[in-house]
Motif scaffolding. Structure first.
Motif, mmCIF file in Angstrom:
data_model
loop_
_atom_site.group_PDB
_atom_site.id
_atom_site.type_symbol
_atom_site.label_atom_id
_atom_site.label_comp_id
_atom_site.label_asym_id
_atom_site.label_seq_id
_atom_site.Cartn_x
_atom_site.Cartn_y
_atom_site.Cartn_z
ATOM 1 N N VAL A 1 47.281 -63.823 0.220
ATOM 2 C CA VAL A 1 47.709 -65.598 0.086
ATOM 3 C C VAL A 1 46.042 -66.083 0.615
ATOM 4 O O VAL A 1 45.293 -66.528 -0.252
ATOM 5 C CB VAL A 1 48.604 -66.556 0.432
ATOM 6 N N PRO A 2 46.450 -65.797 1.841
ATOM 7 C CA PRO A 2 44.670 -66.845 2.589
ATOM 8 C C PRO A 2 43.673 -66.183 1.147
ATOM 9 O O PRO A 2 43.033 -66.343 1.233
ATOM 10 C CB PRO A 2 44.878 -66.302 4.298
ATOM 11 N N SER B 1 38.314 -59.929 1.914
ATOM 12 C CA SER B 1 37.938 -60.013 3.730
ATOM 13 C C SER B 1 38.884 -59.523 4.352
ATOM 14 O O SER B 1 38.437 -58.940 5.498
ATOM 15 C CB SER B 1 36.816 -61.076 3.937
ATOM 16 N N MET B 2 40.603 -59.990 4.357
ATOM 17 C CA MET B 2 41.105 -59.947 4.952
ATOM 18 C C MET B 2 42.532 -59.696 4.206
ATOM 19 O O MET B 2 42.914 -60.063 2.785
ATOM 20 C CB MET B 2 41.363 -61.827 5.838
ATOM 21 N N GLY B 3 43.349 -59.813 5.354
ATOM 22 C CA GLY B 3 45.253 -59.031 4.380
ATOM 23 C C GLY B 3 45.540 -57.926 4.707
ATOM 24 O O GLY B 3 44.076 -56.496 4.884
ATOM 25 N N PRO B 4 46.585 -57.334 3.834
ATOM 26 C CA PRO B 4 47.279 -56.446 4.010
ATOM 27 C C PRO B 4 46.683 -55.274 2.693
ATOM 28 O O PRO B 4 45.713 -55.738 2.042
ATOM 29 C CB PRO B 4 48.484 -56.151 3.611
ATOM 30 N N ALA B 5 47.022 -53.616 3.350
ATOM 31 C CA ALA B 5 45.922 -52.647 2.483
ATOM 32 C C ALA B 5 46.967 -52.901 1.757
ATOM 33 O O ALA B 5 45.859 -52.471 0.327
ATOM 34 C CB ALA B 5 46.034 -52.022 3.021
ATOM 35 N N SER B 6 47.537 -52.750 0.732
ATOM 36 C CA SER B 6 48.418 -53.325 -0.032
ATOM 37 C C SER B 6 50.289 -53.852 0.003
ATOM 38 O O SER B 6 50.695 -54.870 1.128
ATOM 39 C CB SER B 6 48.530 -51.172 -0.818
ATOM 40 N N THR C 1 43.034 -55.458 0.568
ATOM 41 C CA THR C 1 42.084 -55.093 0.729
ATOM 42 C C THR C 1 41.967 -53.887 0.536
ATOM 43 O O THR C 1 40.662 -53.063 0.993
ATOM 44 C CB THR C 1 42.056 -55.355 2.265
ATOM 45 N N LEU D 1 43.774 -70.915 10.690
ATOM 46 C CA LEU D 1 43.302 -70.810 9.706
ATOM 47 C C LEU D 1 42.023 -72.073 9.362
ATOM 48 O O LEU D 1 42.301 -71.712 8.371
ATOM 49 C CB LEU D 1 44.550 -71.267 9.699
ATOM 50 N N LEU E 1 43.204 -66.884 -2.164
ATOM 51 C CA LEU E 1 42.620 -68.172 -1.559
ATOM 52 C C LEU E 1 40.904 -68.599 -1.044
ATOM 53 O O LEU E 1 39.805 -69.086 -1.765
ATOM 54 C CB LEU E 1 43.353 -69.253 -0.686
ATOM 55 N N LEU F 1 51.106 -62.791 3.168
ATOM 56 C CA LEU F 1 49.419 -62.584 4.442
ATOM 57 C C LEU F 1 48.384 -62.483 3.253
ATOM 58 O O LEU F 1 47.266 -62.153 4.021
ATOM 59 C CB LEU F 1 50.215 -61.394 5.205
ATOM 60 N N GLU G 1 53.721 -59.238 3.074
ATOM 61 C CA GLU G 1 52.504 -59.039 3.236
ATOM 62 C C GLU G 1 52.348 -59.463 1.592
ATOM 63 O O GLU G 1 50.973 -60.078 1.987
ATOM 64 C CB GLU G 1 52.218 -57.154 2.057
#
Lengths: 244, 244, 244, 244, 244, 244
Positions: free
Chosen positions: B54-55, B38-43, B10, B238, B58, B52, B49
């Motif tokens: 992958v959503p 719009s979602m998930g880890p910064a790196s 993100t 989800l 997708l 997380l 990570e």
């Protein structure tokens, strides 16, 4: 010793089946239970669904850690999220495909695999290669019954799977059969009787092997790749998964 | 032709870097852009990570499909969610690790890989084996610089990576170097000058190869494993990912 | 950018077919042409013919270098002389078998190959292993039509190949088909319609991937094995190939 | 029984060395001789030179067939033109790299290889994999002495190679050494004394194994791939190679 | 030169057959004989019998050493005790499966194997992988005739094996057949005539290759793994095997 | 449940050590004991000794069968006689190398092995490949302490092995260590503390996994290769092993 099985889909009946199956193979000093996530797909039959089952699986690993669980099994034959679960979990984690392949390799030279839908064979083949069982696996087959129909299959349906297993063993000239879905855990004795070779269900295989690892006092190595995941910002919908 | 790169973390600065890099290798008839979820880890520096990320990936495939994108590249060296993305996407999808390995195999007998943190080497090794490049890869190395520090590295820092690449090539006796992070896409020319062998960045490699596939008119096979994911209930957090 | 395809046999009609096929997949800024050698066999269907096609191929690489060609494709499915061509060429060189295998690996888990004569399958199998695609290739098949008869095949003949491809995909349970002869380059759309999976022709695959490599600015590594061949006396009939 | 060794380069001194070496390991009922082509490179140290040595090799196979030769060895460690020679020859054909690897696999678990120039190691590695010896070969090393300097090397030079072999065996923890050039055939006893492990030269290995095959009455299979090359037009400079 | 074949079972008729077969492929300067142990199973068709054949085999290696034998072949297709025999023997030792696979790899791309009882195929497959021939072997088949019935098989029985070989070659699309039992050594010419491809018997293959190794002056490496077994107390029934 | 460990050498102190180690990892419902044969070598450090340990091992399997033992572990890291034992035993049989590799594969990506004498590394490497762990094992090392000296090693000696393990993990960049001798079973906790990664002893690993298999109700497949050995005459010294 407390072993927890995580059914990574959200179908409660399957969680109960998994708990029942595992409970049969533990001695008195082992506490066993099964859970499923609060989020994700009702069953896992595609890469898309497998990917979206992983956040819920990780939710359950974190909860199990907090409850003092000693080891986890991931009760879906695609072994979703196994590497991430190993980073996060305090105790050892096994996938049921992984455990089944290990067990099958101990009872003969080569085994056949019987999965549910044809489209899931690619993932099974990939795991076989990833874990080093390419020389042990003689064939991956599908009975083309959707996961959620396994529960209500009846005698005839189970016998159909057993016949497919027998044909696979003949065609592959193999020594054992691995059942490729947690939802088949109940069918082992019936199928074994028809096929006449060892029939391996990953739920009980993982339950047995986890006990071994825990009694040995070993868990996932923390050196390097499988160290705990670092603190990191987690945005949006997935903010609850942030590690601080 | 419209190619979209998805940065699965993100961090916007990295998305912009990826778009800039890819834009250099496309002819006039190709539209290129880069996005992030719009979602998930910064790196992405751990299996946790990666899972997380992958959503969000997708989510972006679905949005790209709706916008008529012709093909996608996943701009993270772990190729997160590649199989799920292939099921979901209307056009072909490449991971940048995958594309970089293919390109490196075309310019010499063996290549070395230079990743960021040591703990990410296991995933790189796994992808090398999964894609069939075990005979082509002579070694996987790490410069131990976190992903988010790459951006502000300065000349000295880049030179440090270049020297590490040169040592890797000598030690591995290899013919080329693959840069193991989308955040290194900018460093190719500088590193290449120091090392004196082809230096492959996966972002531009994927951009080039996607053009080839799209001009050929081929996309992911819909026969079997990579057919579109089936309609299925998706619970809880989800639920937005449910396919009806 | 100037890409040249070298048909390593001496049959002009096949050279023209190859040029026509490749021309369809290049944008406006790419100049494409095809040539064939002044010496060697009329078609390549044995190891003997393949070996004797290589001097003519190298003649054309040298001529292309002198004309400022940016990259070469070797338009014969045995990839004859690929390593020697890489030493000699100023720009990158791809074989069409190599390029087709790479492309096929990007659109599914496993592919089938359809060659011309049965006796050429051994060479195809060898290249698959050499390039690391043993895990991706599900079967190598032959339609047993000689190379020089492909040109005059007619609708029925092409449909015959298409049916053989469809049967191969079913038997191999594969996701894509690779056409194993430059002379089949024209048949892609017709065969694809019959088989219903991606059909990969190496001529267009190589043309696409060469563009990617050239835009990335990478060519064959000059470190070690693929350095330019040294000056060396060359005797007798082959004296014209002496490098001074 | 008549065994002929073909030195595929045009340097007579090397042809004589090869004949001398092979003559030492044949019983009274075997006639042995060595020849070299009328065309091609003075020595073989690159893929380019190897490719251009093949027409001359095939010239010699055809001449040997006409003279009633019972089996051929190709006396260059790159095994140039082996598959084509097998198609063309009436009797069995062995490459000296091939024969040396087979012999080395029979005297220990793992062997090291010592080639001439560093750039030739890639070809040696490729042959090792092609022939199935990847699990037997512990390392491929180079002494960086050009082929044509081997002849005039002197005691010190040979001792230098022997020391390099000894270091390779220590570093690789191997059981035997394969000498990677026909020009080293003379050095076996001296090197063996220094290293203290079996030292395998491919010229004598091929001579020994050919006798075995010929006495068994087996030659290259004519079923499919290795059937005689078909009649085919051959144009230009290579017209003398046309098969009618 | 004195080569001795050891039939590791205790059936004299088979020992005589082995000696007769080998005698046909040796020149005048080679003395050949065959022996069998004083202890162990009458034939070898299971892992149990193979294990119990090894002490007798080692007894014969020790006796052969004392008689100045230059090299040994182990005349049973499971290559029982090969590593132990190599430690103990003064000269080189080959198994007949090993020798047959090496020879078969020299006459085509792929070979089929025809063993006796189905249950022995697992061992054959294991040896193929152990020796690095997995890429060369196209299939392992059984004719399901017990070892001790081979002797009295008659024309019809031999023709039955020949037909099974021909079907195996067709099904496997292979270039040669390896006969998987020393008791089939006599059948080579008849089977070869029916199948039309090279038919390899390990007894003659080993005899031929041993001559090659002995003429080259190489034997098992004594560096490390294959050094002579150390002095060690040996208890009970096996006390005669103690090395002092 | 009754699990029996068979120490296949004749040294009683080692049998007692093995029983002590295994006893620590079994719950109340498991009976555990260890035995050793009446015949064979005092320790196993060569192929010769390993071969001569097998008859005694089989003697103990037969005795265990008669006593109603439910499963066996072979407590020597070369897994001697494993296939023969599987044919003979009524219950499942595991080798301690096999069990240790399986366990190590479950706690990280790659493991190192520490054996006793250098010459035993070849056998360890062979088992790793045979069982499919070539991709999991990062290196096989030796501490060069004879098996029978392990017993009287003292704190300093154990610390020396621990340091060698730590160096192996650093050099191999691995996640776990497998101890390559039943005689090291006691050292796990001490070595683990020094190395900081999971340390796997095969004796406890096999004990744990056997429990799993027995609770699952699976044993060696009787279909084909591992069916009970047939009745067969057994001559001379080994007549007591005849099966009627």
């Amino acid at each position: 010793m407390h072993i927890r099985l995580i059914n990574p889909n959200t179908t409660l009946a399957m969680t109960e089946l998994v708990e029942r199956s595992a409970a049969r193979v533990v001695p008195a000093d082992v506490r066993i239970d099964a859970v499923n996530p609060s989020m994700g797909p009702a069953s896992i039959e595609s890469h898309y669904e497998e990917a979206l089952a992983v956040p819920g699986l990780l939710e359950q690993i974190a909860l199990g850690n907090a409850s003092g669980v000693d080891g986890f099994a991931i009760a879906c034959f695609g072994d979703p999220g196994l590497d991430a679960a190993r980073e996060l979990s305090n105790g050892p984690v096994l996938g049921i495909a992984e455990a089944a392949f290990h067990a099958a390799a101990m009872v003969g030279r080569r085994f056949s695999v019987m999965t549910t839908l044809s489209r899931t064979r690619g993932r099974a083949q990939e795991l076989i290669e990833r874990y080093g069982f390419a020389g042990d696996c003689a064939g991956v087959h599908a009975c083309d019954i959707p996961v959620l129909e396994l529960e209500s299959l009846g005698e005839d349906g189970i016998y159909g799977i057993a016949k497919a297993c027998r044909e696979a063993v003949e065609r592959d000239d193999s020594d054992a059969v691995v059942l490729g879905c947690a939802g088949m855990a109940d069918f082992c004795p019936q199928i074994s009787q028809v096929v006449g070779v060892p029939v391996i269900d990953g739920v009980v295989a993982a339950t047995g092997m986890l006990q071994g690892l825990i009694r040995m006092g070993v868990s996932t190595s923390r050196r390097g790749e499988y160290a705990a995941p670092p603190a990191k910002a987690m945005a949006g919908l997935l903010a609850p998964f942030e590690i601080r």
